[in-house]
Enzyme design. Structure first.
Site, short mmCIF file in Angstrom:
data_model
loop_
_atom_site.label_atom_id
_atom_site.label_comp_id
_atom_site.label_asym_id
_atom_site.label_seq_id
_atom_site.Cartn_x
_atom_site.Cartn_y
_atom_site.Cartn_z
N GLY A 77 0.88 -1.13 0.24
CA GLY A 77 0.13 0.16 0.04
C GLY A 77 0.75 1.21 0.02
N ALA A 78 2.09 1.29 0.79
CA ALA A 78 2.68 2.48 0.85
C ALA A 78 4.23 2.06 1.68
CB ALA A 78 2.23 3.66 1.53
N MET A 79 5.22 2.70 1.70
CA MET A 79 6.39 2.76 2.44
C MET A 79 6.74 3.95 3.08
SD MET A 79 8.80 0.81 3.31
CE MET A 79 10.16 1.27 4.14
N GLU A 80 7.24 3.85 4.27
CA GLU A 80 7.41 4.91 5.21
C GLU A 80 8.99 5.71 4.83
OE1 GLU A 80 8.49 1.29 7.82
OE2 GLU A 80 6.74 1.71 6.31
N ASN A 81 9.35 5.69 3.79
CA ASN A 81 10.66 6.39 3.56
C ASN A 81 10.82 7.77 4.29
OD1 ASN A 81 11.37 4.16 1.37
ND2 ASN A 81 9.91 5.44 0.31
N HIS A 101 -1.19 6.33 8.45
CA HIS A 101 -0.32 5.20 8.90
C HIS A 101 1.22 5.56 8.59
CE1 HIS A 101 0.58 0.59 9.49
NE2 HIS A 101 1.65 1.05 8.69
N GLU A 102 1.33 5.90 7.43
CA GLU A 102 2.89 6.32 6.93
C GLU A 102 3.36 7.54 7.72
OE1 GLU A 102 4.30 3.64 5.34
OE2 GLU A 102 2.29 2.92 5.14
N HIS A 115 4.70 6.71 10.86
CA HIS A 115 6.21 6.13 10.86
C HIS A 115 7.27 6.85 11.00
CE1 HIS A 115 5.27 1.66 10.46
NE2 HIS A 115 4.65 1.94 9.39
N GLU A 134 4.93 -1.77 12.99
CA GLU A 134 3.49 -1.81 12.23
C GLU A 134 2.29 -1.68 12.99
OE1 GLU A 134 3.81 -1.22 9.31
OE2 GLU A 134 5.76 -1.61 8.85
#
Length: 854
Positions: free
Chosen positions: A272-276, A306-307, A310, A329
């Site tokens: 869904g996404a990534m918290e870079n 959510h991201e 993070h 998570e």
């Protein structure tokens, strides 16, 4: 590659040896379509005279230089690791190599837009794939600063964790002679390599800004491909981002830790996404080309929040090793729902959490592969299959219960102390628990042992005695556990009493919150009260447990579930009915009837979405096979009636239409689908946009009413990346032996499918009305597994292993063949074994449910 794995012991040994100060990474993206040049300079301290290795997945290594001394590349590099002998106390390492572009959604993914031929790149590094872009000590506890210098075509935009600098002309692109430029980024703050990022290509953007709690101006950006940007609702995303920033900065007592916040929607993304850090990537399906259910809009909002969470929990403070992935998570999952419910328009977010997230957790926790929330992570293969319902949803559910137990303000005070003490560092679970103990005064050691270190889900049932006047004479909450995981746990929960008001609605007339512990908990505070129409354990969904209704409440729920005034108790009752059907405690056909009779009155879009998914699963797997076809046809008729009866232009109308299309199988049903696709007999208020056209066409393909010619014509109408994926799924759904063979060959035998295309084809392959079409592939599936697992990347292999498992062949023969494969596999590939074992459980559950549906 077996060498791609990394054990926890190896990581611990390397962390004891090294202190990493900085990476200086130079990337040249102008060298063609297959590889790019990567030069990494690492400064680090080490134990004098020790030896270790650095991770680098390379095509060709050109230079390895340690402290000014060249090393023989053929001797120290195997394409996965580079050995570093005889280290000094202070070291400078230079590695120059060609790295391959990926089309699997891992490492540096390369995509060409079919609309305009433009190339787009993005990185995806979690868990272990920064090593596919630069040489790195690939483990979360070796934090460092990262400076990126990137040469790319001049008309591109280049985005990373630091603010994008002004590019400098760098001559001609080595591939086509076009102008190239170099972007020299400032070093990042200290972070783990898996949250670094590079996104490059002619992305378009919308810009904005906000003011953080410490007075800084934080630039904001929303990015997408040129051909997709026309659909981007950037202001909605900025509004959610501002709401999230304000909420988190207040709750966490810490300002946003990075200098800017970009959100980039990238093609062929696996998750869904990534918290870079400061450069979050999202799946492109969150850019809506047409009408989508409100549930999808809410899901995007939760993902955005959510991201953002993070940035503090995960990026600012990072787990030491992947056994605490759950906390990373679960915390973001809990906080995103809390933020949505308290700071945005999505006030019913806890209802969605109850049916979607907790439903996922309960399913995962009943699999044979279930594990404690704090899982044993021995190596990278362990963690790559651990992005599951325990790590995300059960952990978040348990955190919700912990908050109810210690108090929300006490919980947040502990979190604030945690951030103040551990910013920019690595931590373990005990570090958080100690702060929560200090803020709440609760001893969390016993709680941790029971909730975090044991597996399985408990079931709670009420035992209610009444006297002749209808007054409660005894009230007991009975707790049970399955034999394999017998732990009986403490729960903080509420008991709700519901009766009909003057308008016939079911409303709560009494609520009691209490602690439940042991196999039997007496509740004297409810004795003497008049028994209501319905008693609901775990009202407000505070606890993590399966709930059953007493017989009288169950009768009320069957007749009146749609009469609940509030969505959350209605959802909890429906979830209990679904769980009982899955467990084979009640006939599956009863659940089908319950859904079809009540879903038309459901007001929550996410609940409708999940109920329709559960209806599809029940019809596909749990009903008696002798009645499956007739029940499926009747369900499709009911869904068509619901779509026609829904308010014009409503969310329900869209969802029921889509569901009817996917279930349509009789001639009249397919006639109705064909008419909608042709623009005839379209219900008032329904827009048949391009995405809905693909759904209608795929329904006709699956039913044998359309074929390759119609798919090609629709693709000509929608010659986009989304159109290509939809066409691939539709071709895989062709109901012929030749069509299935072509799909199988492309997915399993060939090795060049991009990740998103493979995923689309797998979904289409499993769409059949005649299950006999898939019978020839049962044996071929098991015969191919070892080769697939050994030769594909993790993401690609997992898609095949899970997606092509013969789950529609719900027979004892499939079960026996699975057992034979697992016996032969033994302990050879633990992660592969886990995936197959989980799929096997679906057959076991289906057979049990079918037996109860006779």
């Amino acid at each position: 590659m077996p060498g791609l794995n990394l054990t926890r012991d190896e990581a611990r040994t390397r962390a004891d040896l090294l202190t990493v100060h900085s990476y200086d990474v130079t990337l040249d993206l102008t060298r063609g379509e297959r590889v790019f040049r990567s030069t990494t300079v690492v400064s680090f301290d080490a134990e004098q005279g020790a030896s270790t290795f650095i991770d680098a997945v390379t095509d060709t290594v050109h230079r390895v230089e340690l402290n000014g001394v060249p090393l023989e590349t053929a001797e120290v590099s195997d394409g996965v690791r580079i050995q570093l002998p005889s280290l000094a106390a202070a070291n400078r390492l230079v590695i120059e190599a060609d790295m391959p572009y990926m089309n699997t959604g891992e490492g540096l993914h390369r995509f060409t837009d079919p609309v305009d031929g433009e190339v787009y790149l993005y990185t995806q590094f979690e868990v272990p794939d920064s090593r596919r872009v630069f040489a790195v000590f690939e483990q979360p506890d070796l934090k460092s600063t990262f400076r990126f210098t990137v040469t790319a075509p001049s008309h591109w935009d280049v985005i990373s964790n630091s603010a994008t600098p002004e590019p400098v002309q760098a001559g001609a692109d080595g591939t086509d002679g076009a102008a190239a430029s170099t972007w020299a980024f400032e070093p990042t703050p200290v972070m783990s390599s898996y949250v670094t990022a590079l996104i490059a290509g002619p992305y378009q953007s919308v810009r904005s800004e906000l003011t953080s709690s410490d007075g800084r101006t934080i630039p904001l950006g929303v990015f997408a491909r040129k051909s997709l940007m026309q659909y981007m609702d950037a202001e909605n995303i900025f509004d959610l981002t501002r709401q999230g920033f304000a909420f988190y900065e207040e709750q966490f007592g810490a300002p946003y830790p990075f200098e800017k916040y970009d959100q980039l929607f990238v093609p062929e993304f696996n998750a869904g996404a990534m918290e870079n850090a400061g450069a979050v990537t999202f799946v492109e399906t969150y850019v809506f080309r047409g009408r989508v259910p409100d549930a999808t809009v809410e899901r995007r909002a939760i993902t955005i929040l959510h991201e953002l969470a993070h940035m503090w929990f995960g990026d600012l403070v990072t787990m030491r090793w992947w056994n605490d992935l759950w906390l990373n998570e679960s915390f973001a999952e809990f906080m995103s729902t809390l933020a949505a419910a308290e700071a945005t328009e999505f006030e019913q977010a806890w209802t969605t959490f109850a049916i979607l997230e907790k439903g996922w957790a309960y399913r995962q926790d009943q699999l044979p592969s279930t594990h404690p929330i704090v899982a044993q992570i021995n190596d990278l293969e362990d963690v790559q299959v651990n992005f599951d319902g325990i790590t995300y949803a059960k952990g978040a559910s348990v955190l919700k219960q912990l908050v109810a137990w210690v108090g929300q303000e006490e919980f947040m005070q502990g979190v604030r102390q945690y951030f103040a003490k551990h910013s920019w560092k690595n931590t373990e679970l005990v570090d958080l628990l100690s702060e929560l103990e200090g803020s709440s005064g609760r001893d969390l050691k016993a709680w941790s042992g029971l909730w975090l270190e044991t597996a399985g889900v408990n079931t709670l049932r009420p035992e209610i005695g009444t006297d002749d006047d209808g007054l409660i004479s005894a009230f007991t909450i009975v707790q049970t556990a399955v034999e394999e995981f017998p732990t009986i746990r403490p729960h903080r929960l509420a008991v709700g009493f519901y009766d009909h008001d003057d308008d016939g609605a079911l409303v709560r007339v009494h609520r009691l919150e209490l602690d439940v512990d042991g196999e039997r908990t007496e509740v004297p505070d409810l004795v003497g009260r008049r028994r209501p129409a319905l008693v609901l354990l775990n009202d407000d969904d505070l606890a993590y447990a399966k709930i059953r209704l007493d017989p009288a409440s169950l009768r009320t729920s069957v007749r009146h579930v749609k009469d609940f005034k509030d969505s959350l108790p209605r959802t909890l009752v429906l979830a209990s009915a679904w769980d009982a059907a899955r467990d084979g405690e009640t006939p599956a056909r009863d659940y089908v009837e319950l859904v079809l009779q009540n879903i038309g009155a459901e007001s929550d879009s996410s609940v409708v979405l999940v109920l329709l998914r559960q209806l599809a699963s029940t019809l596909a797997f749990y009903v008696n096979p002798e009645d499956r076809e007739a029940m499926g046809e009747a369900a499709a008729d009911s869904l068509q009636e619901l779509a026609l009866a829904a308010a014009a232009g409503s969310d329900a109308q869209l969802q029921f239409t889509r569901a009817f299309s996917s279930h349509a199988r009789t001639a009249p049903q397919l006639d109705a689908v064909a008419a909608m696709l042709a623009g005839d007999r379209v219900p008032e208020g329904l827009t048949v946009d391009q995405d809905l056209r693909w759904e209608l066409l795929t329904s006709l393909v699956t039913g044998g009413r359309a074929g390759a010619a119609e798919i090609d014509a629709e693709l000509a109408r929608d010659s986009t990346a989304t159109g290509e994926l939809a066409a691939a799924a539709a071709r895989a759904a062709l109901p012929t032996a030749e069509g299935k063979e072509a799909a199988w060959t492309a997915i399993v035998d060939a090795t060049d499918l991009p990740n998103a295309t493979q995923r689309a084809m797998i979904s289409g392959f499993g769409r059949v009305h005649d299950r006999a079409l898939l019978e020839p592939y049962v044996e071929r599936y098991f015969a191919s597994l070892r080769q697939v697992w050994a030769t594909r990347t993790h993401e690609i292999a997992q898609q095949i292993v899970v997606g092509l498992y013969p789950s529609l062949q719900t027979t004892q023969e499939t079960l026996d063949r699975t057992d034979a494969f697992l016996a032969d596999l033994g302990s050879e590939a633990p992660s592969l074994r886990r995936l197959v074992l989980e799929s096997r459980d679906g057959i076991v559950r289906a057979l049990r449910a079918q037996a109860a549906d006779r």
